[in-house]
Write a protein that holds these residues in place. Sequence first.
Motif, mmCIF file in Angstrom:
data_model
loop_
_atom_site.group_PDB
_atom_site.id
_atom_site.type_symbol
_atom_site.label_atom_id
_atom_site.label_comp_id
_atom_site.label_asym_id
_atom_site.label_seq_id
_atom_site.Cartn_x
_atom_site.Cartn_y
_atom_site.Cartn_z
ATOM 1 N N ARG A 189 1.559 2.490 -3.376
ATOM 2 C CA ARG A 189 0.106 3.589 -3.778
ATOM 3 C C ARG A 189 0.033 4.444 -2.952
ATOM 4 N N THR A 190 0.758 4.777 -1.944
ATOM 5 C CA THR A 190 -0.122 5.772 -1.050
ATOM 6 C C THR A 190 1.216 7.088 -2.135
ATOM 7 N N VAL B 257 1.968 6.932 -4.795
ATOM 8 C CA VAL B 257 1.707 6.773 -6.464
ATOM 9 C C VAL B 257 0.654 8.354 -6.718
ATOM 10 N N LEU B 258 -0.586 7.904 -5.788
ATOM 11 C CA LEU B 258 -1.229 9.019 -5.245
ATOM 12 C C LEU B 258 -1.115 10.429 -4.802
ATOM 13 N N LYS B 259 0.152 10.070 -4.558
ATOM 14 C CA LYS B 259 0.771 11.495 -3.450
ATOM 15 C C LYS B 259 1.114 12.475 -5.514
ATOM 16 N N GLY B 260 0.670 11.742 -6.357
ATOM 17 C CA GLY B 260 0.839 12.031 -7.456
ATOM 18 C C GLY B 260 2.095 11.808 -8.110
ATOM 19 N N MET B 261 3.307 11.181 -8.041
ATOM 20 C CA MET B 261 4.235 11.126 -7.957
ATOM 21 C C MET B 261 4.174 10.130 -9.218
ATOM 22 N N SER B 262 5.857 10.279 -10.208
ATOM 23 C CA SER B 262 5.320 9.894 -11.847
ATOM 24 C C SER B 262 6.442 8.464 -11.399
ATOM 25 N N ARG C 296 9.960 8.287 -10.309
ATOM 26 C CA ARG C 296 9.917 8.437 -9.002
ATOM 27 C C ARG C 296 10.439 7.934 -7.159
ATOM 28 N N ARG D 39 12.300 6.655 -5.471
ATOM 29 C CA ARG D 39 12.610 7.010 -3.588
ATOM 30 C C ARG D 39 12.119 6.446 -2.323
ATOM 31 N N HIS D 40 10.923 5.528 -3.174
ATOM 32 C CA HIS D 40 10.028 4.438 -2.283
ATOM 33 C C HIS D 40 10.022 3.031 -2.453
ATOM 34 N N PRO E 81 0.426 -1.570 0.143
ATOM 35 C CA PRO E 81 -0.133 0.113 0.002
ATOM 36 C C PRO E 81 0.919 1.871 -0.425
ATOM 37 N N TYR E 82 1.896 1.304 1.042
ATOM 38 C CA TYR E 82 2.936 2.726 0.882
ATOM 39 C C TYR E 82 3.150 3.300 -0.957
ATOM 40 N N ARG F 107 14.953 0.664 -2.103
ATOM 41 C CA ARG F 107 15.038 0.899 -1.031
ATOM 42 C C ARG F 107 14.618 -0.330 -0.120
ATOM 43 N N ASN F 108 13.315 -0.181 -0.414
ATOM 44 C CA ASN F 108 13.090 -1.571 0.870
ATOM 45 C C ASN F 108 12.902 -2.769 -0.660
#
Lengths: 312, 689, 288
Positions: free
Chosen positions: A213-214, A216-221, A224, A228-229, A210-211, A232-233
């Motif tokens: 998805r979070t 993406v729905l922040k408006g990130m390309s 990115r 960024r997300h 889900p993070y 690392r995970n």
Amino acid sequence: MIRYLLKQLAYMAATLLAVSFLVFALNEFAPGDVARKILGAYATQEQVDALTAELGLDRPLLVRYVEYLGRVFRGDLGESLIYKAPVADVLWDRLGNTLYLAAIAFAVVVPLSIMLGTLAGMREGSIMDRGISLFGVFVASVPEFAMGVFLASVFAVWLGWLPGTSQLTSGAGWSIASQLVLPVAVMVLYDMGYLVAMIRASMVEVMRQPYVRTAVLKGMSMPRVIFRHALRNAMIAPFTVILLQINYLVAGVVVVETVFAYPGFGRMMLEAALAKDIALIEAGALVAVFIAMLTQFVGDIGYAALDPRIRI
Amino acid sequence: MPEPAVIPTLAFDKVTVEYRSRSTVHRALTELSFEVAPGEAYGLVGESGCGKSTAAFAAMRYLGEGAQIAQGSIRFEGVDIGTLRPAELRALRGRRMAMVYQDPMSSLNPVMTIGRQLAEVPLLHGERDRKKAWDRAVALLSEVEIPDPQGIMARYPHELSGGQQQRVVIAMALMTDPTLLILDEPTTGLDVTVEAAVLDLVLRLRQRHNTAVLFISHNLGAVARVCDRVGVLYAGRLVEEGPVHEVFRDPRHSYTRGLLACLPSISARNGRSLVSIPGSMTAEARTTPACAFAPRCELAEDRCRRSSVPLEPIPGSATHRARCLRAGETVVRKILPAPARGSAREMPSALVISKLEKIYEVEGGLLRRRYRVEALKDVSLTVRRGSTLAIVGESGSGKSTIGRILLGLTEADGGAIRFDGIELGRTPLDHRPLDLRRRLQMIFQNPDSTLNPSHTIGFALMRPLRRLRGLSREEAHREAIRLLELVQLPADLMSRRPDRLSGGQKQRVAIARALAAEPSLVVADEPVSALDVSVQAAVVNLLGELQTRSRLSLVFISHDLGLVRHVADDVAVLYRGRVVEYGPVEAVFSPPFHPYTEALLSAVPSVEASARGQTVRLHDPVPIRSPASSTGGCAFAERCPQRISGLCDTTVPARREVAPGHEIACHLIGNAAECDRSRGQPILSEGAN
Amino acid sequence: MTTDTSAAPPRRIPFPRLAPALAGSPAAVTGLCIVGFWVLVALLAPVAAPYDPNQNNLAALADPTPSAAHWLGTDQFGRDILSRIMWGARTVLAIAPIAVAAATLLGAFLGLVAGYLRGWVDAAIARVCDVILSFPVIILYLVILAKFGASALNIVLVIAVTKAPIIFRIVRGVTMELRQREYVSAARMRGESFWYVLAVEILPNIRGPLSVDVCLRLGYTTIAIGVLGFLGIGLPPPDPDWGGMVKESYSLIFVWPHMALFPSLAVSSLVIGFNLLAIGLREGQRRA
């Protein structure tokens, strides 16, 4: 933190001790063999017994093991039977060659695998994913000796671009660099199949979280989101595995070294095993396990550094 | 109400969403139309599988792999979001429309600090100044009422409690002052006191920011608290829509009526059986052109099954619409009386728990220091034969631990449990005689793990019959079929495996398995919490019926106060391992209250309009693992709004009997003379009339 | 009150019925065909192999490259490569499954017990497995086989000991998760014995992940057997074994590359078969 490190170090030491004892016991359990080996098949039993006593091999295993440990701590690893030289000299020389090869292979395989694994895993089931995964399965399925045969047939025999052996002597007019290409390629390909699969699986898992998805729905390309997300995970789970590859690259290269007649640590171990060069086997096994422990140790620390949820 | 001239913030226009895989087409939404006006809060309610979450994500144009909008359009501030290019869509998401998710823990990136995750939102949407973005994040964290916002910025998500995490997610959504806020089940999984606080926060924020809200929930009470209008979804279709209090006060669609009737009310025990909706939603319901609810509807007529039913205004109301041919009729629901209970008061006790104690050692903190957590402390309870004792509490209260100790899955560290004259507390599972195992049975919480997926239902029922009652194969087979009948399941389930069963069916099988042993005491640990409300009631009623029939004693562990009020004879309220209030159900649900009971009761979101009155709100709890939780006094002191400092935080209150059989452990109650209760007015008085 | 009789749609089949699970996956079908082909070759080798695999045809040495008489040519001793590959398939397909079966039995048994009991039993077994796993496998082969000599039995034992810890880890992980399931608690409360819980309640639910891993392990074991042969510590000559064939002919690769190429292709294709099968199984389980 410090307690954890000390605990790990103690565990490493205990394991090293246990393994060295096992190897020692395995090799020296029937001491008659050693004298027989030295004296040859035609010596009489009395001669063998005499030498066994002279070498102190008739004393209990544990006593001899403690003595052996004492010598190891003084830096005396014994004498190699086949190389007729101190074990330490042979060992460090060969290990150096192997580390050289392994370092190059590691430097190539890790970034390549991360790139391919990430590309494949970021969209599960895409054409890219299927292509990379299939490629990964194929290269992981070909044993190193077979891969050696295939690559040598094409690049050495057919095209004549590269040498078929890598003895690290500039005899036949091939540069050292050109001699390293095929061994490194075989190691990289074989290892990559496994690493790519691991990293891909981890990436796929992360992309379902889900993070992501979070993000993406922040408006990130998408790029990115990945950098960024997700990345690392996605590296947390395969991190230990990646470090374990050092282990494979150092100790598991027997086959590659044999294929290309590379004067490395693995081939030395093979020769020692075939010739029952016990001093060399014991020292080599110790070094191999030490490297294994060390990578695991570094792996644990790095793991905790990557994942803030892990507290050590 | 939206005026015609105003462009709605969000408008669904006959939206049909389908999931396509290689071989199947699965329809999630059918011609869904609704509008959310600027500043309006619109609730979409429905049970699992009704398509409400699909609608939420469709609004953000974020549908899963294979899903597509097959028909219709979704407009955000007049712009069809289906026509936007990726860059335009990105500029919208997170800036003008933002979302708050179910399960906040997994919605936050575990390896990034809260600060970075928050500050990144404005930085993505044009803010250049990192410092400004950071300050804005701190400001919003204090706006969502998180203590120590500066400190939280440097924390990682796992270091926060569930309530705090959801506050962070809400802050994240508000970072750019969006015009539309979509909340997808934002309080599911949170404890009821935390839920109440989060709902209050949403309510306040939406008024302050004048943000339009699309609120997705299965919880009608939550919707009633937050929303202006509500739409009821069934099988992907809007079946009823209108102002929230009108719809909940006077529902017109059979499904809405059923759904509301299913809710157990905490305000009164009205002596009726809980209502349930027969059957379950089938795949055909999604695609049928006729009324999707007809197969489960008690009022359905032939015309309901034949023709399509439009969503039409209710006579006399411009804004209340229903998709029901009989919406205009007044329906008098048959009220089934609750099964007659023998007065259990005089019965001998079947189970006596005294001074039960359980201590866990937990590792935590940077140095892996070990903490002792008192999971249970000084718990004394009695279950009389044939009666139901409900144990109520939030997560971490230790209520499940009691059940596990009773069944021998965990051993107690102190105290005693006497069951039919046998000491249970220190009889580990392996040493329990077969007959004891037979008489003591359990019904578990999770329908998906209560039955072994590798075994048939027949096997699951016959094994205890043969083992615990020594029946032969044939006898066991016959008895298993009888048990299935008893729990109202068809006999042909015998050869099925659990993956073919719905959640409600699985829980029925679990009940049958427990009854197979002919027990005298059954522990039911949250037996219906995983089920939809319309199915829940049926299972609870079944349990009650079977209890009356076979004079079972029941320990009912639950977090759901409404349910408890319905099923229990006695109630024990647990907080962090201690019984804070204990007594007959009517006594516990009416004053005087323990402050925690009071907070719990006022936290339950209710569909009744009047319930928006006075409330008691608690701070988010301190994580139980932290050393801060181990103070010397009352366990509830740190969250108690009426705490007497110098007393509550130093001395553990004793349990005092305030009425025959009704005990409360609270200094306020004990010092009733000194502590004038004018401060703690009986809050629920309006709920009772 | 009526019942909710309508069943939920099928979601998860506990153990994949093999045929339908595999049919949907091209990877699985291809893998099955390759493995099936080699099994057939191995079975038919005594009847179908054109020559005795150890018979030296000195006449062919003049030109050992592929010809009508020797489809894949002969090696430097004049032995027919096709026949040797066919007989070599027998070696691999006999040793690999036995070794994997031994490793699986050992690893799964220990994994079930350790994962279910936890505590010191678990800690002890896990630690031993960690040590074995941290030991570079090939060095272990070298040490053990150098000491005890190469034989089919020793190869099986070595592989079983080195692969069992991997299976142990997988089974232990799944068991640790399954023991938390409520149906396991229900069985324990019923007074079922330790072994009953392991065998009836837990084991059947492990078959899925285990079957995938068995396929993967077969592939890796095929590689391991080839490697041992190649290093000269596999089966003693002259019995044909693919790795050994490569070892003998590798030095002649500049002259007669076919001698090393064909056995290399054989071993690679079999491993690919196993790995594709594993992928297919995994996909099938996820889809079902």
